[in-house]
Write an enzyme that holds these catalytic residues in place. Structure first.
Site, mmCIF file in Angstrom:
data_model
loop_
_atom_site.group_PDB
_atom_site.id
_atom_site.type_symbol
_atom_site.label_atom_id
_atom_site.label_comp_id
_atom_site.label_asym_id
_atom_site.label_seq_id
_atom_site.Cartn_x
_atom_site.Cartn_y
_atom_site.Cartn_z
ATOM 1 N N TYR A 28 0.496 -51.286 -20.042
ATOM 2 C CA TYR A 28 1.874 -51.491 -20.470
ATOM 3 C C TYR A 28 2.458 -52.773 -19.884
ATOM 4 C CZ TYR A 28 2.310 -46.773 -22.396
ATOM 5 O OH TYR A 28 2.171 -45.643 -23.151
ATOM 6 N N LYS B 128 4.618 -25.141 4.205
ATOM 7 C CA LYS B 128 5.584 -25.248 3.111
ATOM 8 C C LYS B 128 5.035 -26.159 2.018
ATOM 9 C CE LYS B 128 8.075 -29.010 5.410
ATOM 10 N NZ LYS B 128 9.383 -29.494 5.894
#
Length: 425
Positions: free
Chosen positions: A278, A59
């Site tokens: 940042y 999956k």
């Protein structure tokens, strides 16, 4: 690795290796999946679970590794049963492996029977309404492709309760029921001494034994290593196939599968006291050389791997040496402190290793504050993908385009009653 003319620009003046290098130059990173390692992991799990059948959970695009490629490789190795989460995942796997058994873990929805029948896959049914709706479809169409029954033994997520499962035993034992598997799912399989493992085993053994002649499955990757009592007729490994440690209390018995590299886009120098990234949360304690790498959280390299003045972040391999992340991971870029490398060891255009060369999925998961499953399934679609081993003939796979309006629609649903009928006794 063979070249695929559909994927790699061709020129009579370039070798196959040069052509592939030219194609990879269009990407900031390269994700390499070792299909032979996946096969080796599956065979180890198969051997551990003998005489139980060893299936494969593929999956979420085989945990980010490519469901079609993984399914083909494992099918060639002898795997006969696959588990996916949705019908759409099953459709892609069916195209890759036409002759295998495919179970869909997400269950059955009213009006979805035609989709299951069209690609010959089997729903995992975990609700009495689902079972009734499935019965309606099978009676109306004559479909006998099979289905699994999921019984909840402690997860409290999907599955029939024990009392609901007990109530359908007469129906199952009456014959011609179309149920090909009864299964449950372990809550804490990776914890060897968890008391819930024993409780779930006792509950599942008791109810599964009443499904006369129906194969049973309980163990996931970690459950396989709990021993023979947990293995029943079929085991369902997932993450272990892709290199995640199924025995976190011991050394990893699995081979690494994924190698991730990203490109240096710039080398720059900062002075002592300068901040990087940042927020200015990381500052240079000395004159520092940085390599700016073309990868970020949009590519599945989590922001949690950042560093600041009080906390060391993740590391990458540059020119064979571990180097730390400097500052915050941003959407497309990270900065790496390469001050301690020899001069000219790292240059613009060189590749660095984010996963591989000793950096494991589980190590990266630790820095990301998560588990290896999430690391693998979060790997972005901006990498060039290279497959090696498994007799592959398409080594470079471009990211899949977004669906377009021109794509054929899904098959129309068939009409069914608004509500489920009573379950047959």
């Amino acid at each position: 690795m063979a070249s695929d003319p559909k994927m790699i620009p061709q020129s009579g003046l370039l070798s196959a290796e040069a052509n592939q290098a030219a194609a990879l130059a269009a990407y900031g990173g390269v994700l390499t999946v070792d299909l032979d390692a996946i096969i080796a992991n599956w065979r180890k799990l198969e051997k551990t679970a003998v005489p139980a059948e060893c299936s494969a959970v593929i999956k979420a695009d085989a945990y980010g590794c490519g469901a079609a490629q993984v399914a083909r490789a494992l099918s060639k190795a002898g795997c006969k049963t696959f588990f996916v989460a949705t019908i759409e995942e099953a459709r892609k796997v069916r195209e890759a492996v036409p002759e295998t058994t495919i179970y869909v873990l997400g269950g059955y929805f009213q009006n979805s029977g035609e989709h299951y029948a069209k690609i010959d896959c089997r729903p995992v049914i975990g609700d009495l309404n689902e079972l009734a709706e499935w019965d309606v479809f099978c009676r109306r169409t004559g479909w006998n492709g099979g289905a699994a029954i999921h019984i909840d033994t402690g997860m409290n997520r999907l599955g029939l309760t024990l009392s609901e499962a007990q109530a359908i035993i007469p129906r199952i034992n009456a014959g011609d029921h179309g149920i090909t598997l009864v299964m449950s799912h372990l809550v804490s399989a990776e914890q060897l001494n968890s008391q819930i493992n024993a409780r779930q085993l006792a509950a599942f053994r008791g109810i599964a034994s009443e499904f006369s002649g129906v194969p049973a499955a309980l163990a996931n990757s970690s459950g396989i290593f709990l021993g023979a009592p947990f293995q029943f007729d079929l085991v369902r490994p997932g993450a272990a196939l892709y290199g995640v440690n199924p025995t976190p209390e011991a050394d990893n018995p699995m081979q690494p599968v994924v190698d991730l590299k990203a490109r240096i886009v710039q080398i720059r120098n900062v002075e002592r006291g300068d901040t990087v990234g940042y927020g200015g949360t990381w500052s240079a304690r000395r004159p520092t050389k940085l390599a700016i790498i073309a990868v970020g959280y949009a590519d599945g390299y989590f922001r949690a791997a950042s560093s600041n003045d009080g906390t060391r972040g993740a590391e990458v391999i540059v020119a064979g040496k571990r180097c730390p992340v400097a500052g915050r991971v941003s959407m497309d870029l990270i900065a790496i402190d390469i001050t301690d490398l020899p001069p000219n060891a790292a240059r613009r255009g060189h590749m660095v290793t984010l996963l591989g060369e000793g950096i494991t999925v589980d190590e990266l998961a630790h820095h990301f504050g998560t588990i290896g499953y999430e690391v693998l399934t979060s790997l972005g679609h901006r990498y060039a993908r290279v497959y090696k081993g498994g007799n592959v003939v398409e080594p470079l796979v471009r990211p899949e385009p977004a669906p377009t309006a021109e794509q054929p629609p899904s098959p129309p649903p068939i009409e069914q009653p608004a509500g489920p009928p009573p379950l047959p006794s």
